[in-house]
Design an enzyme around this catalytic site. Structure first.
Site, mmCIF file in Angstrom:
data_model
loop_
_atom_site.group_PDB
_atom_site.id
_atom_site.type_symbol
_atom_site.label_atom_id
_atom_site.label_comp_id
_atom_site.label_asym_id
_atom_site.label_seq_id
_atom_site.Cartn_x
_atom_site.Cartn_y
_atom_site.Cartn_z
ATOM 1 N N GLU A 43 38.783 34.979 43.881
ATOM 2 C CA GLU A 43 39.998 34.914 42.954
ATOM 3 C C GLU A 43 40.540 33.378 42.708
ATOM 4 O O GLU A 43 40.751 32.897 43.731
ATOM 5 C CB GLU A 43 40.793 36.082 42.940
ATOM 6 C CG GLU A 43 41.911 36.089 41.705
ATOM 7 C CD GLU A 43 42.715 37.243 41.935
ATOM 8 O OE1 GLU A 43 43.397 37.769 41.066
ATOM 9 O OE2 GLU A 43 42.760 37.869 43.114
ATOM 10 N N LYS A 113 40.776 40.284 34.129
ATOM 11 C CA LYS A 113 41.267 41.370 34.998
ATOM 12 C C LYS A 113 42.345 42.295 34.126
ATOM 13 O O LYS A 113 43.166 41.817 33.364
ATOM 14 C CB LYS A 113 42.033 40.463 36.134
ATOM 15 C CG LYS A 113 42.896 41.338 37.045
ATOM 16 C CD LYS A 113 43.330 40.510 37.929
ATOM 17 C CE LYS A 113 43.887 41.431 39.389
ATOM 18 N NZ LYS A 113 44.650 40.226 40.472
ATOM 19 N N CYS A 147 39.985 41.926 42.615
ATOM 20 C CA CYS A 147 41.111 41.994 43.480
ATOM 21 C C CYS A 147 41.733 43.428 43.281
ATOM 22 O O CYS A 147 41.319 44.579 43.708
ATOM 23 C CB CYS A 147 42.252 40.950 43.471
ATOM 24 S SG CYS A 147 43.273 40.812 44.851
#
Length: 257
Positions: A43, A113, A147
């Site tokens: 990321e 995300k 994540c």
């Protein structure tokens, strides 16, 4: 081809972008030399989370993508481009966006995300994504989560319903939550009977914030096939979709979906 090599680039994502690109270019060459078919970055792989520099970094998105497209063509592998800060057209915020680049150098698509992380103020600077696409590749259907997203299994299960067999997870998952990282990735693999490829970073961002690496490749049974622990390098292992299909057939829990 049902059996192919997947590689993760694990390194210290520094505030110095030039250093980061020199590092990943070297690691890409290793992954290419191994004849990898997919390579995944962590990321915010180019700059890490430098909020005061987001306007500057976001202006280089096209340039960075062109660099990655050239790498993908050179070594003939797909790249899961960790994530970049991409400017929103609607307001003064950004998207934490991962791109999928084909082995021919084409941008196949992107994932924003969905679950922006609250503890590091990510939600102050980034908009949440709203879509969870599954991408068709010449090796099968793949998806991307970033994540914090791995804590939300319902979204991932929906991607499995769309045909996802491999999930890539670029991350900056810090100490002291190593066991969370490893157990969540393993659980997502077991409950969905998919390969999970988790790409975490190493190194120290501040005196209080440091990263444990442990980038992993996990098979649909939940076995960890490869772990990068806390060293810089390229973590590689074979993905076997014949194994995945046979395991799903022999233990058909997904029939209850």
């Amino acid at each position: 081809m049902k059996r192919f090599l997947v590689s993760i680039l694990q390194y210290d994502v520094r505030a110095d972008s030039l250093h980061n690109f020199a590092t990943i270019e070297k690691l890409f060459a290793v992954a290419g030399g191994r004849k990898s078919k997919f390579v995944v970055l962590p990321e915010m792989f180019a700059s890490s989370f430098q909020y005061d520099e987001l306007p500057e970094f976001s202006r280089h998105t096209i340039e960075i993508l062109k660099f990655l497209q050239g790498i993908a063509r050179k070594y003939e592998f797909y790249i899961i481009a960790g994530s970049l800060a991409v400017k929103s057209s609607r307001e003064e915020k950004y998207f934490n966006r991962s791109y999928l680049i084909s082995s021919e150098g084409a941008v196949i698509g992107y994932y924003d995300k969905v679950h922006v992380f609250f503890q590091n103020d990510e939600n102050r600077y980034f908009n949440a994504g709203t879509k969870t696409p599954v991408f068709n590749t010449s090796f099968g259907s793949v998806g991307i989560q970033i994540c914090f997203d791995i804590r939300f299994p319902e979204m991932i299960r929906n991607m499995v319903k769309q045909g996802m067999k491999i999930m890539f997870v670029p991350a900056q998952f810090p100490n002291p939550r190593k066991e969370h990282w490893l157990n969540l990735l393993k659980t997502r693999a077991i409950e969905n009977q998919i390969y999970v490829i988790g790409a975490n970073r190493i190194g120290k961002a501040t005196d209080e914030l440091n990263f444990f690496g442990n980038s992993v490749i996990i098979d649909p049974y939940g076995d960890t096939l490869a772990n990068g622990y806390e060293k810089e390098g390229v973590i590689s292992e074979y993905v076997d979709l014949d194994f995945l299909d046979a395991y799903r057939k022999s233990f058909p829990v997904l029939n209850w979906l």
